[in-house]
Design a protein around this motif. Structure first.
Motif, PDB file in Angstrom:
ATOM      1  N   VAL A 172      36.674   7.133  44.563  1.00 36.29           N
ATOM      2  CA  VAL A 172      36.091   6.476  45.591  1.00 36.29           C
ATOM      3  C   VAL A 172      35.914   8.574  45.829  1.00 36.29           C
ATOM      4  N   ASP A 173      35.206   8.170  47.170  1.00 37.63           N
ATOM      5  CA  ASP A 173      34.642   9.251  48.029  1.00 37.63           C
ATOM      6  C   ASP A 173      35.737   9.625  49.059  1.00 37.63           C
ATOM      7  N   ALA A 174      36.295   9.122  49.571  1.00 42.24           N
ATOM      8  CA  ALA A 174      37.323   8.974  50.745  1.00 42.24           C
ATOM      9  C   ALA A 174      38.342   8.041  50.860  1.00 42.24           C
ATOM     10  N   VAL A 175      39.464   7.637  51.031  1.00 41.57           N
ATOM     11  CA  VAL A 175      40.603   7.110  52.087  1.00 41.57           C
ATOM     12  C   VAL A 175      40.932   7.003  53.217  1.00 41.57           C
ATOM     13  N   MET A 176      40.425   5.831  53.954  1.00 39.86           N
ATOM     14  CA  MET A 176      40.565   5.931  55.292  1.00 39.86           C
ATOM     15  C   MET A 176      41.708   4.340  56.044  1.00 39.86           C
ATOM     16  N   VAL A 177      42.520   5.675  56.678  1.00 43.90           N
ATOM     17  CA  VAL A 177      43.277   4.724  57.493  1.00 43.90           C
ATOM     18  C   VAL A 177      43.581   4.836  59.123  1.00 43.90           C
ATOM     19  N   GLY A 178      44.227   3.810  59.871  1.00 48.09           N
ATOM     20  CA  GLY A 178      44.315   4.202  61.066  1.00 48.09           C
ATOM     21  C   GLY A 178      45.763   4.807  60.902  1.00 48.09           C
ATOM     22  N   LYS A 209      45.648   9.226  31.068  1.00 46.85           N
ATOM     23  CA  LYS A 209      44.124   9.378  30.177  1.00 46.85           C
ATOM     24  C   LYS A 209      42.712   9.514  30.876  1.00 46.85           C
ATOM     25  N   GLU A 210      43.574   8.218  32.450  1.00 50.87           N
ATOM     26  CA  GLU A 210      41.874   8.732  33.358  1.00 50.87           C
ATOM     27  C   GLU A 210      42.228   9.775  34.121  1.00 50.87           C
ATOM     28  N   ARG A 211      40.665   9.962  34.162  1.00 52.15           N
ATOM     29  CA  ARG A 211      40.581  11.227  35.751  1.00 52.15           C
ATOM     30  C   ARG A 211      41.252  11.137  36.820  1.00 52.15           C
ATOM     31  N   VAL A 212      41.931  12.155  36.612  1.00 52.05           N
ATOM     32  CA  VAL A 212      42.380  11.969  37.808  1.00 52.05           C
ATOM     33  C   VAL A 212      41.442  12.350  39.483  1.00 52.05           C
ATOM     34  N   ARG A 213      41.464  12.025  40.459  1.00 49.23           N
ATOM     35  CA  ARG A 213      41.172  12.963  41.374  1.00 49.23           C
ATOM     36  C   ARG A 213      40.798  12.335  42.489  1.00 49.23           C
ATOM     37  N   ASP A 214      42.179  13.058  43.780  1.00 53.01           N
ATOM     38  CA  ASP A 214      41.720  12.595  45.049  1.00 53.01           C
ATOM     39  C   ASP A 214      41.299  12.572  45.966  1.00 53.01           C
ATOM     40  N   PRO A 215      40.716  11.155  45.892  1.00 51.44           N
ATOM     41  CA  PRO A 215      39.610  11.045  48.046  1.00 51.44           C
ATOM     42  C   PRO A 215      39.430  12.134  48.176  1.00 51.44           C
ATOM     43  N   THR A 216      38.948  12.572  49.041  1.00 47.62           N
ATOM     44  CA  THR A 216      39.810  13.246  51.176  1.00 47.62           C
ATOM     45  C   THR A 216      39.680  12.238  51.148  1.00 47.62           C
ATOM     46  N   ARG A 217      41.256  12.381  52.059  1.00 49.97           N
ATOM     47  CA  ARG A 217      41.845  10.980  52.971  1.00 49.97           C
ATOM     48  C   ARG A 217      41.170  11.458  54.686  1.00 49.97           C
ATOM     49  N   VAL A 218      40.915  10.155  55.569  1.00 49.79           N
ATOM     50  CA  VAL A 218      40.354  10.308  57.265  1.00 49.79           C
ATOM     51  C   VAL A 218      41.302   9.435  57.737  1.00 49.79           C
ATOM     52  N   GLY A 235      28.297  13.880  52.378  1.00 49.75           N
ATOM     53  CA  GLY A 235      27.441  13.683  50.802  1.00 49.75           C
ATOM     54  C   GLY A 235      29.159  12.767  50.679  1.00 49.75           C
ATOM     55  N   MET A 236      29.486  11.735  51.448  1.00 47.54           N
ATOM     56  CA  MET A 236      30.251  10.468  50.772  1.00 47.54           C
ATOM     57  C   MET A 236      29.466   9.293  50.564  1.00 47.54           C
ATOM     58  N   GLU A 237      29.369   9.269  49.269  1.00 45.37           N
ATOM     59  CA  GLU A 237      28.883   7.461  49.008  1.00 45.37           C
ATOM     60  C   GLU A 237      29.625   6.647  49.365  1.00 45.37           C
ATOM     61  N   LYS A 238      31.147   6.622  49.087  1.00 44.81           N
ATOM     62  CA  LYS A 238      31.825   5.536  49.264  1.00 44.81           C
ATOM     63  C   LYS A 238      32.747   5.615  49.543  1.00 44.81           C
ATOM     64  N   VAL A 239      33.080   4.430  50.599  1.00 46.35           N
ATOM     65  CA  VAL A 239      34.930   4.819  51.352  1.00 46.35           C
ATOM     66  C   VAL A 239      36.035   3.448  51.320  1.00 46.35           C
ATOM     67  N   LEU A 240      36.868   4.015  50.754  1.00 43.58           N
ATOM     68  CA  LEU A 240      37.832   3.108  50.366  1.00 43.58           C
ATOM     69  C   LEU A 240      39.028   2.496  52.077  1.00 43.58           C
ATOM     70  N   VAL A 241      38.895   1.781  52.869  1.00 45.78           N
ATOM     71  CA  VAL A 241      39.707   1.772  53.608  1.00 45.78           C
ATOM     72  C   VAL A 241      41.269   0.967  53.287  1.00 45.78           C
ATOM     73  N   GLU A 242      42.241   1.313  53.388  1.00 47.60           N
ATOM     74  CA  GLU A 242      43.619   1.459  53.306  1.00 47.60           C
ATOM     75  C   GLU A 242      44.586   0.855  54.738  1.00 47.60           C
ATOM     76  N   GLY A 243      44.127  -0.260  55.953  1.00 45.65           N
ATOM     77  CA  GLY A 243      44.596  -0.486  56.826  1.00 45.65           C
ATOM     78  C   GLY A 243      44.577   0.417  58.104  1.00 45.65           C
ATOM     79  N   GLY A 244      45.412  -0.567  58.693  1.00 44.04           N
ATOM     80  CA  GLY A 244      45.579  -0.662  59.098  1.00 44.04           C
ATOM     81  C   GLY A 244      44.911  -2.461  59.401  1.00 44.04           C
TER      82      GLY A 244
END
Ligand SMILES: NC(=O)c1ccc[n+]([C@@H]2O[C@H](COP(=O)([O-])OP(=O)(O)OC[C@H]3O[C@@H](n4cnc5c(N)ncnc54)[C@H](OP(=O)(O)O)[C@@H]3O)[C@@H](O)[C@H]2O)c1
Length: 239
Positions: free
Chosen positions: A60-66, A85-94, A161-170
């Motif tokens: 994803v492009d960003a990881v969002m938390v409260g 073996k996987e491509r490791v990429r840190d998303p932007t933290r929001v 430019g962020m197309e996909k955001v992952l929300v990790e709570g709470g």
């Protein structure tokens, strides 16, 4: 009996939010719906599940938390468990933080020069706090008067430019996003434990809906049993 459609572009707040990124909520909960214990222990995922979550983060492009999640868990929110073996990429933290309360010594702020970090604040955040965050290397987005306006924030993220955001709570952030019709997918790991506790945080907090008619409807995409364990991963799409 009345039936109300709560589709993602017809949110319960009555307004629509066009032109935003695709939003996925991911969380781990006990069988009784708790995302943390009464003493705030939120380590519900197995190592296998953490690998899955970190793989998802790297896609994803960003990881969002409260902000409460940051204050309670002090997460790093980078990609650590993906296989070599996987491509490791840190998303932007929001971090959604109306008053810019995030600690400058938190793991997120301590690493914001090397991992892109956005702190989303409201107009209520003090100029001094905002300045301190920017001096540390974070980007500050002001969205909303008293509280972070999540639609406005998502539209700004899309604008950069962020197309996909992952929300990790709470739970509070999950509620606001769901109620406002801003979520596309929900991925929940059910840990084979019972936590109990009336004050333990649940997957979705907030004020709640008064009736089933008003509930947010989901459609099941997949059910998976995690390798080597009793965890179940439920993958839903928001209707
Ligand atoms: N098991 C899991 O997967 C998992 C994942 C993450 C967190 N957790 C647990 O969840 C708990 C924290 O959850 P939480 O529900 O207390 O808090 P949260 O959702 O992490 O943060 C909520 C805070 O975000 C800020 N915020 C700003 N604008 C908002 C908006 N429009 N809508 C909602 N919130 C907004 C508010 O504080 P301001 O008004 O000050 O901005 C609000 O109090 C912790 O116990 C953590 O361990 C578990």
């Amino acid at each position: 009996m009345s039936s109300i459609w709560r589709g993602k572009n017809m949110p319960n707040t009555g307004r629509s939010c066009m032109d935003r990124p695709y939003v996925i909520i991911n969380a781990a909960m006990s069988i009784d719906g708790k995302i943390a214990s009464i003493c705030n222990d939120s380590r519900l995922s197995s190592k296998h599940d953490l690998v899955r979550v970190h793989r998802l983060r790297s896609s994803v492009d960003a990881v969002m938390v409260g902000i409460n999640t940051v204050l309670m868990d002090d997460p790093m929110l980078n990609v650590r468990y993906a296989e070599a073996k996987e491509r490791v990429r840190d998303p932007t933290r929001v971090v959604v933080d109306s008053h810019a309360r995030i600690s400058l010594t938190s793991k997120i702020m301590s690493t914001c020069k090397s991992i892109p970090t956005i702190v989303a604040v409201s107009e209520k955040a003090s100029t001094a706090n905002v300045r301190r965050l920017m001096d540390m290397g974070a980007t500050v987005i002001i969205a909303g008067k008293d509280r972070v306006d999540l639609c406005m924030l998502l539209q700004r993220l899309k604008g950069i430019g962020m197309e996909k955001v992952l929300v990790e709570g709470g739970g509070e952030l999950n509620w606001s996003l769901l109620r406002e019709g801003l979520v596309d997918e929900l991925v929940v790991t059910i840990a084979p434990i019972v936590l109990g506790g009336r004050v333990a945080k649940t997957l979705v907090e907030g004020e709640g809906f008064s009736s089933i008619d008003h509930a947010i409807r989901l459609s099941l995409v997949e059910v998976k049993r995690m390798d080597g364990g009793d965890e179940v991963i439920l993958h839903y799409r928001v209707m």
